[in-house]
Scaffold this motif. Sequence first.
Motif, PDB file in Angstrom:
ATOM      1  N   ASP A 159      -6.643 -40.097  24.250  1.00 40.75           N
ATOM      2  CA  ASP A 159      -6.125 -39.236  25.318  1.00 40.75           C
ATOM      3  C   ASP A 159      -5.153 -38.186  24.796  1.00 40.75           C
ATOM      4  OD1 ASP A 159      -7.504 -40.181  27.621  1.00 40.75           O
ATOM      5  OD2 ASP A 159      -6.233 -41.961  27.626  1.00 40.75           O
ATOM      6  N   ASN A 160      -4.312 -38.548  23.844  1.00 41.01           N
ATOM      7  CA  ASN A 160      -3.344 -37.613  23.293  1.00 41.01           C
ATOM      8  C   ASN A 160      -4.044 -36.423  22.630  1.00 41.01           C
ATOM      9  OD1 ASN A 160      -0.700 -36.727  22.558  1.00 41.01           O
ATOM     10  ND2 ASN A 160      -1.096 -37.494  20.483  1.00 41.01           N
TER      11      ASN A 160
ATOM     12  N   ARG B 168     -14.187 -36.684  29.445  1.00 43.20           N
ATOM     13  CA  ARG B 168     -13.199 -37.366  28.604  1.00 43.20           C
ATOM     14  C   ARG B 168     -13.720 -38.750  28.209  1.00 43.20           C
ATOM     15  NH1 ARG B 168      -7.773 -35.092  28.811  1.00 43.20           N
ATOM     16  NH2 ARG B 168      -6.964 -37.080  28.059  1.00 43.20           N
TER      17      ARG B 168
ATOM     18  N   SER C 104      -9.667 -27.596  31.026  1.00 39.38           N
ATOM     19  CA  SER C 104      -9.435 -28.987  31.429  1.00 39.38           C
ATOM     20  C   SER C 104     -10.744 -29.756  31.424  1.00 39.38           C
ATOM     21  CB  SER C 104      -8.833 -29.045  32.836  1.00 39.38           C
ATOM     22  OG  SER C 104      -7.542 -28.512  32.823  1.00 39.38           O
TER      23      SER C 104
ATOM     24  N   GLU D  80      -7.178 -29.719  25.092  1.00 37.36           N
ATOM     25  CA  GLU D  80      -7.304 -28.957  26.343  1.00 37.36           C
ATOM     26  C   GLU D  80      -6.329 -27.779  26.357  1.00 37.36           C
ATOM     27  OE1 GLU D  80      -8.652 -32.016  29.840  1.00 37.36           O
ATOM     28  OE2 GLU D  80      -6.597 -32.183  29.109  1.00 37.36           O
ATOM     29  N   LYS D  81      -5.099 -28.027  25.933  1.00 37.62           N
ATOM     30  CA  LYS D  81      -4.095 -26.946  25.889  1.00 37.62           C
ATOM     31  C   LYS D  81      -4.519 -25.859  24.915  1.00 37.62           C
ATOM     32  CE  LYS D  81      -0.355 -30.067  27.001  1.00 37.62           C
ATOM     33  NZ  LYS D  81       0.619 -30.959  26.377  1.00 37.62           N
TER      34      LYS D  81
ATOM     35  N   ASP E 159      -5.656 -34.276  25.354  1.00 33.15           N
ATOM     36  CA  ASP E 159      -4.646 -33.482  26.067  1.00 33.15           C
ATOM     37  C   ASP E 159      -4.266 -32.248  25.254  1.00 33.15           C
ATOM     38  OD1 ASP E 159      -4.616 -35.376  28.093  1.00 33.15           O
ATOM     39  OD2 ASP E 159      -2.755 -36.338  27.410  1.00 33.15           O
ATOM     40  N   ASN E 160      -4.003 -32.438  23.963  1.00 37.14           N
ATOM     41  CA  ASN E 160      -3.636 -31.311  23.095  1.00 37.14           C
ATOM     42  C   ASN E 160      -4.781 -30.326  22.944  1.00 37.14           C
ATOM     43  OD1 ASN E 160      -0.993 -32.140  22.578  1.00 37.14           O
ATOM     44  ND2 ASN E 160      -1.648 -33.459  20.899  1.00 37.14           N
TER      45      ASN E 160
END
Length: 138
Positions: free
Chosen positions: A27-28, A46, A40, A34-35, A31-32
């Motif tokens: 997940d980490n 995911r 998203s 996606e940024k 998340d990074n």
Amino acid sequence: MNKLDKVINQLKELSNGEVINVPLPDDNLLDNYEKNINFSFSTEYRKLLKEASNIFYGTIELLLVTRDKKYPSELSTVLNEAREQGLPEDWLPICEDNGSYYCLTPNDTVRYWTLDGYSNDTWEDLSDWVEQVWINEN
């Protein structure tokens, strides 16, 4: 067990444990990522990335999401190339197919996009695409 879980399990069985030597994203990392790409990921995408993006089966491979981004089939690299070729900004390529792309659209359908534009090939969701394209067409 939902539909996506079923097709992921089926894919794992069919691949006989064969995987490409790339760690699955957590997940980490997602998340990074996606940024970094300003996009998203859906919950289903995911899940597919975290559980099946390293599965080797047939001729289909998901685009990779990795920390070092050194692979030719890295999502960020392919996304930039596809956008340069005219891929709609709100479509996310999930798999490359000889210069064409299977893409997630904003309404979570999967569409096939080619260099000469749109195709009529559409799948209702990721589960249908995994089953019909990755599993059944291999």
